[in-house]
Design a protein around this motif. Structure first.
Motif, PDB file in Angstrom:
ATOM      1  N   VAL B 278       0.861  -1.181   0.000  1.00  0.00           N
ATOM      2  CA  VAL B 278       0.000   0.000   0.000  1.00  0.00           C
ATOM      3  C   VAL B 278       0.900   1.235   0.000  1.00  0.00           C
ATOM      4  CG1 VAL B 278      -1.739   1.289   1.287  1.00  0.00           C
ATOM      5  CG2 VAL B 278      -1.811  -1.236   1.224  1.00  0.00           C
ATOM      6  N   VAL B 279       0.780   2.036  -1.045  1.00  0.00           N
ATOM      7  CA  VAL B 279       1.652   3.194  -1.227  1.00  0.00           C
ATOM      8  C   VAL B 279       0.789   4.444  -1.329  1.00  0.00           C
ATOM      9  CG1 VAL B 279       3.471   4.197  -2.663  1.00  0.00           C
ATOM     10  CG2 VAL B 279       3.238   1.704  -2.517  1.00  0.00           C
ATOM     11  N   GLU B 280       1.181   5.538  -0.681  1.00  0.00           N
ATOM     12  CA  GLU B 280       0.476   6.793  -0.869  1.00  0.00           C
ATOM     13  C   GLU B 280       0.987   7.460  -2.146  1.00  0.00           C
ATOM     14  OE1 GLU B 280       2.405   8.065   3.029  1.00  0.00           O
ATOM     15  OE2 GLU B 280       2.032  10.020   2.097  1.00  0.00           O
ATOM     16  N   PRO B 281       0.167   8.315  -2.766  1.00  0.00           N
ATOM     17  CA  PRO B 281       0.586   8.875  -4.065  1.00  0.00           C
ATOM     18  C   PRO B 281       1.963   9.552  -4.004  1.00  0.00           C
ATOM     19  CG  PRO B 281      -1.747   9.291  -3.723  1.00  0.00           C
ATOM     20  CD  PRO B 281      -1.231   8.679  -2.441  1.00  0.00           C
ATOM     21  N   GLY B 282       2.194  10.375  -2.997  1.00  0.00           N
ATOM     22  CA  GLY B 282       3.507  11.024  -2.895  1.00  0.00           C
ATOM     23  C   GLY B 282       4.634  10.018  -2.738  1.00  0.00           C
ATOM     24  N   GLY B 283       4.332   8.899  -2.099  1.00  0.00           N
ATOM     25  CA  GLY B 283       5.337   7.849  -1.910  1.00  0.00           C
ATOM     26  C   GLY B 283       5.621   7.052  -3.158  1.00  0.00           C
ATOM     27  N   ALA B 284       4.783   7.243  -4.189  1.00  0.00           N
ATOM     28  CA  ALA B 284       4.882   6.436  -5.414  1.00  0.00           C
ATOM     29  C   ALA B 284       5.573   7.172  -6.557  1.00  0.00           C
ATOM     30  CB  ALA B 284       3.482   6.017  -5.861  1.00  0.00           C
ATOM     31  N   VAL B 285       6.017   8.413  -6.337  1.00  0.00           N
ATOM     32  CA  VAL B 285       6.548   9.182  -7.483  1.00  0.00           C
ATOM     33  C   VAL B 285       7.847   8.584  -8.026  1.00  0.00           C
ATOM     34  CG1 VAL B 285       5.386  11.349  -6.897  1.00  0.00           C
ATOM     35  CG2 VAL B 285       7.675  10.888  -5.981  1.00  0.00           C
ATOM     36  N   ALA B 286       8.659   7.967  -7.171  1.00  0.00           N
ATOM     37  CA  ALA B 286       9.902   7.368  -7.675  1.00  0.00           C
ATOM     38  C   ALA B 286       9.598   6.119  -8.489  1.00  0.00           C
ATOM     39  CB  ALA B 286      10.846   7.043  -6.513  1.00  0.00           C
ATOM     40  N   LEU B 287       8.642   5.322  -8.016  1.00  0.00           N
ATOM     41  CA  LEU B 287       8.241   4.149  -8.802  1.00  0.00           C
ATOM     42  C   LEU B 287       7.642   4.601 -10.134  1.00  0.00           C
ATOM     43  CD1 LEU B 287       7.822   1.117  -9.130  1.00  0.00           C
ATOM     44  CD2 LEU B 287       5.702   1.327  -7.809  1.00  0.00           C
ATOM     45  N   ALA B 288       6.843   5.661 -10.109  1.00  0.00           N
ATOM     46  CA  ALA B 288       6.264   6.187 -11.352  1.00  0.00           C
ATOM     47  C   ALA B 288       7.363   6.649 -12.310  1.00  0.00           C
ATOM     48  CB  ALA B 288       5.311   7.343 -11.035  1.00  0.00           C
ATOM     49  N   ALA B 289       8.373   7.302 -11.780  1.00  0.00           N
ATOM     50  CA  ALA B 289       9.489   7.755 -12.637  1.00  0.00           C
ATOM     51  C   ALA B 289      10.199   6.554 -13.257  1.00  0.00           C
ATOM     52  CB  ALA B 289      10.463   8.597 -11.815  1.00  0.00           C
ATOM     53  N   ALA B 290      10.403   5.498 -12.465  1.00  0.00           N
ATOM     54  CA  ALA B 290      11.067   4.295 -12.986  1.00  0.00           C
ATOM     55  C   ALA B 290      10.235   3.637 -14.081  1.00  0.00           C
ATOM     56  CB  ALA B 290      11.323   3.304 -11.844  1.00  0.00           C
ATOM     57  N   LEU B 291       8.918   3.614 -13.885  1.00  0.00           N
ATOM     58  CA  LEU B 291       8.051   2.897 -14.825  1.00  0.00           C
ATOM     59  C   LEU B 291       7.797   3.679 -16.105  1.00  0.00           C
ATOM     60  CD1 LEU B 291       5.359   1.520 -12.331  1.00  0.00           C
ATOM     61  CD2 LEU B 291       7.189   0.223 -13.458  1.00  0.00           C
ATOM     62  N   PHE B 292       7.654   5.010 -15.969  1.00  0.00           N
ATOM     63  CA  PHE B 292       7.128   5.784 -17.097  1.00  0.00           C
ATOM     64  C   PHE B 292       8.106   6.823 -17.660  1.00  0.00           C
ATOM     65  CE2 PHE B 292       3.362   5.016 -14.190  1.00  0.00           C
ATOM     66  CZ  PHE B 292       2.952   3.860 -14.840  1.00  0.00           C
ATOM     67  N   HIS B 293       9.250   6.978 -17.042  1.00  0.00           N
ATOM     68  CA  HIS B 293      10.204   7.990 -17.515  1.00  0.00           C
ATOM     69  C   HIS B 293      11.613   7.427 -17.532  1.00  0.00           C
ATOM     70  CE1 HIS B 293       7.394  11.381 -17.614  1.00  0.00           C
ATOM     71  NE2 HIS B 293       6.815  10.794 -16.583  1.00  0.00           N
TER      72      HIS B 293
END
Lengths: 323, 323
Positions: B278-293
Motif C-alpha cells: 500500500v503506497v500513498e501517491p507522494g510515496g509512489a513518485v519514484a516508482l512512477a518515474a522508474a516505470l514511465f520515464h
C-alpha cells in the motif's frame, strides 16, 4: 513423508530464489487483539503467495532429464502462478489446467509467466482426464498443490524463517496462526517449528462453513466440507485435508480456528490501514483469528498472511467494511 | 552538516528499533519499465513511512535531561507520526502542532501514539508563534522535518540498507530514485551511498508543478514552488529544498525527475497489483518515474517508496486508474 531434513534441503535449494519476508507489527493491531501480534506477510513473496516455495522445492528436486520435459499443475489460483514462475526460472515448459471461469487476472498472470494454460469447462469436462492425457503425451511431471512431501517441505521453509525471526525477537513461545486449505502450508510450518522451537505451536485457520481441517483435527479423522464454493476466502477453500498433511496437522496443530467472511474482510482492511500490505481474504483468516478470536491464545501471536492476489473490486469492498 | 559517520552512528542507535525493509520486484514491472526495477518499500516501516528513522535518530541523540522534558514538531502527516512514536518509545512527552484541517486519520493516529496534538487554524493563527510559546513554557526540543543533520543522518540509514542489499543482489551500479519533499530522505540516502557504493546514484523525484528540487538542482540555487497545495502527492509537497539539504542534493544527485499526479496514481495501482504493498501517491513518485520515464535511466533502478499513509477513498481512486 516430509521431514525436517527435507525442509532444510528445500531451504538450500531455495537460497537466493525465495524472498525472506519480514515480520511486521502495529501497536494498533496489538490493541485490538489485546496481545502482541506479529505478521509474516507471504503476500510479499514472489507471485504474491507462499506457493512459490513449494513449487520451487518440487521442481528443483526433479532429475534433470525428467525436469526438462516439463511440469503440469491443476489450479485456478496461487499454485498456478507459483508453478508457472518456478518452471520459467528453471527454463522448462509448464502446463497449467485452469477452469475457464477462473478470474481473468489469474489466467493472464499465469500466461505471463509463460505457462501453457489449458482451460476446461467445470460443468462438462473432466479435469483429471484432460490433465492425464496431456501429461502422457508430453511426459510432464504433476506438481500437486499440497499432498506431496517436497511441496510440504518447500512451504516449511517459511517455518524456518519464523523460527529465526522469533529468536531475533527474543520469543521462545507463541501461537502461530496459519491460513489452511489442503494443509500443505500449515503442516510444513508445523514440522519446521517442531524441530526448531517446539513452543511455537501452529493453529490452523479457516473460513466458516469450510472448516474441514478444524473438524478433522477434532474428530481424529478426515472430514469433508459440505460445499465447495461460496466463501470470499476462495484461495483456501478445499474439499478436505490431504492424506499426507492430515497426520501432521493432527499430531502437531492445536484446535483449529474459524472466522467469518466478514471478519476476514475486516482483517484485509486493517492490514491495509495498519501494515500497508495487500492481503486477499483467504490470506487474512489467520490475522482475523488473532484480532477477533483471541480467547484461547497466549501473550504473543504470529499470524501468517498466505497471499495477496485479490481483485481490486473485492479489495474495495473490504475497505468499506466497518472497522 | 550530516556525515557518513553520523549516519553510521544513527544506524547504531536505531538497531533493533527500525525495520530493515526488504527489496521487492516483479517481472511485470520490469517489463513495463524496460529495465530491472527493485523497490525499497519504506511504507512497511514503523508508522508507515521512513520518517520514523529521522525522528528516532534526533530524539535518541538528545542529552537525557533535555530529552526528558519532551519534544515538539510541526506536521500534518508522516513526520508527526514518526516523532510521536519515537517519543512514546523513549517514554517522553511530545507535542505535535497540526493544522485543524489535517486528515482526521492522521490526527487520530498521532494521538494514538500518545502525542499531545495542538490544532491551529491555518487561516487565522500563526503556527510558529503557537509552537514557540509551548516550547518555551515546557522546555521542549523542536524536531525539524528535514533541515537537521541528525534527521538527515537517520533517513540516511535507509541508504546503508540499500548499499547492503545492492551487494546481496550483485549490483555495483544503479539509479536510486527517491521521492523528495524538503530533501531530508534523498540527501541522507545520497550521503550513505556516496560513502558505500558511489555508483549507486540518487535522482530526486517530484510531482509536476511542485518540482522545486529539480529546478533548484538545475539552477544551482534554491528555487521555490509557485503554489503550496493542489497535488494528490501532498506528503512530499514543500515550498523549497532545505538550507542543509540543498547543498547535498546539488553535489550528489543527478537531474531531478518529475511525474504527473496521474502517473503517481498508476504507480499506486501497480504496486497494489504487482507488489502487494500500500503506497500513498507522494510515496509512489519514484516508482512512477522508474516505470514511465526511463529514457535517461540505466539497466537497473532502485525505486524507493517513501510511505503508505493513504486514505481509502484516495486509494480506491488510484485502483480505478486505467493501467
Amino acid at each position: 513423508m516430509a521431514t525436517i531434513e527435507m525442509i532444510e534441503a528445500a531451504r538450500d535449494r531455495l537460497a537466493g530464489r525465495v524472498r525472506r519476508t519480514p515480520l511486521l507489527s502495529s501497536p494498533f493491531l496489538n490493541e485490538i487483539a489485546g496481545r502482541r501480534v506479529l505478521v509474516k506477510p507471504e503476500c510479499l513473496q514472489h507471485t504474491g503467495s507462499f506457493k512459490f516455495r513449494g513449487a520451487w522445492s518440487a521442481i528443483s528436486h526433479l532429475a534433470p532429464d525428467v525436469r526438462a520435459r516439463g511440469v503440469i499443475a491443476f489450479s485456478s489460483g496461487n499454485h498456478a502462478q507459483g508453478v508457472a514462475l518456478a518452471a520459467k526460472l528453471h527454463g522448462i515448459p509448464s502446463v497449467i489446467v485452469m477452469p475457464s471461469d477462473a478470474p481473468r487476472i489469474k489466467i493472464e498472470n499465469t500466461r505471463a509467466y509463460r505457462a501453457d494454460v489449458v482451460l476446461y469447462d467445470r460443468a462438462t469436462e473432466d479435469r483429471d482426464a484432460i490433465g492425464a492425457q496431456i501429461s502422457q503425451e508430453r511426459g510432464l511431471t504433476l506438481i500437486r498443490p499440497f499432498d506431496d512431501p517436497l511441496v510440504i517441505a518447500g512451504q516449511g521453509t517459511a517455518g524456518l524463517e519464523i523460527a529465526e525471526q522469533a529468536a531475533e525477537e527474543g520469543l521462545d513461545a507463541a501461537d502461530v496462526l496459519v491460513p489452511t486449505g489442503g494443509g500443505g502450508f500449515a503442516s510444513g510450518i508445523a514440522l519446521a517449528l517442531e524441530a526448531k522451537v517446539p513452543r511455537l505451536r501452529v493453529r490452523t485457520c479457516e473460513p466458516e462453513g469450510f472448516d474441514d481441517v478444524a473438524r478433522s483435527i477434532a474428530a481424529g479423522r478426515i472430514e469433508r466440507n459440505a460445499s465447495h464454493a461460496g466463501s470470499v476466502c476462495d484461495a483456501i477453500v478445499t474439499p478436505q485435508p490431504g492424506n499426507l498433511t492430515f497426520p501432521i496437522l493432527s499430531r502437531l496443530c492445536g484446535p483449529g480456528m474459524v472466522v467469518t467472511d466478514q471478519e476476514a474482510l475486516r482483517a484485509v482492511a486493517l492490514a491495509f490501514q495498519r501494515l500497508k500490505i495487500v492481503v486477499e481474504p483467504g490470506g487474512a483468516v489467520a490475522l482475523a483469528a488473532a484480532l477477533f478470536h483471541g480467547e484461547t491464545l497466549g501473550d504473543t501471536v504470529i499470524a501468517v498472511v498466505s497471499g495477496g492476489n485479490v481483485d481490486s473490486n473485492v479489495f474495495e469492498d473490504a475497505l468499506r467494511q466497518k472497522p
